[in-house]
Scaffold this motif. Structure first.
Motif, PDB file in Angstrom:
ATOM      1  N   LYS A  14       0.830  -1.207   0.000  1.00  0.00           N
ATOM      2  CA  LYS A  14       0.000   0.000   0.000  1.00  0.00           C
ATOM      3  C   LYS A  14       0.864   1.257   0.000  1.00  0.00           C
ATOM      4  O   LYS A  14       0.585   2.222  -0.707  1.00  0.00           O
ATOM      5  N   GLN A  18       0.779   3.959  -3.005  1.00  0.00           N
ATOM      6  CA  GLN A  18       0.467   5.372  -2.759  1.00  0.00           C
ATOM      7  C   GLN A  18       1.585   6.286  -3.243  1.00  0.00           C
ATOM      8  O   GLN A  18       1.339   7.407  -3.666  1.00  0.00           O
ATOM      9  N   VAL A  24      -6.579  10.735  -7.122  1.00  0.00           N
ATOM     10  CA  VAL A  24      -7.275  10.569  -5.851  1.00  0.00           C
ATOM     11  C   VAL A  24      -8.749  10.882  -6.085  1.00  0.00           C
ATOM     12  O   VAL A  24      -9.085  11.942  -6.607  1.00  0.00           O
ATOM     13  N   ARG A  30      -6.724   6.243  -3.682  1.00  0.00           N
ATOM     14  CA  ARG A  30      -5.743   6.546  -4.711  1.00  0.00           C
ATOM     15  C   ARG A  30      -5.790   5.503  -5.820  1.00  0.00           C
ATOM     16  O   ARG A  30      -6.042   4.330  -5.576  1.00  0.00           O
TER      17      ARG A  30
END
Length: 68
Positions: A14, A18, A24, A30
């Motif tokens: 994750k 990101q 977004v 995201r």
């Protein structure tokens, strides 16, 4: 003998996701565009005057190759 690959930690994935994702949504989730994946994550087609369609086409081709 076949070796297995250790499963990645979802929390670490994750963080990486990101780092490279640029979109977004309204809920703060995201998303990674094909260009994000090809250029930022893989480091390919990073020329200043690149063709964005080339990134999408290359990614689609890679996916289709793996699907057989």
């Amino acid at each position: 003998m076949v070796q297995s690959t250790k499963r990645a930690d979802p929390n670490e994935l994750k963080v990486i996701f990101q780092k490279y994702s640029s979109v977004v949504d309204k809920d703060g989730e995201r998303f990674m565009t094909p260009s994000d994946f090809v250029q930022k994550f893989l480091g390919l087609h990073t020329q200043i005057h690149h063709n964005p369609k080339l990134c999408s086409c290359w990614l689609e081709w890679q996916i289709l190759q793996r699907m057989g």
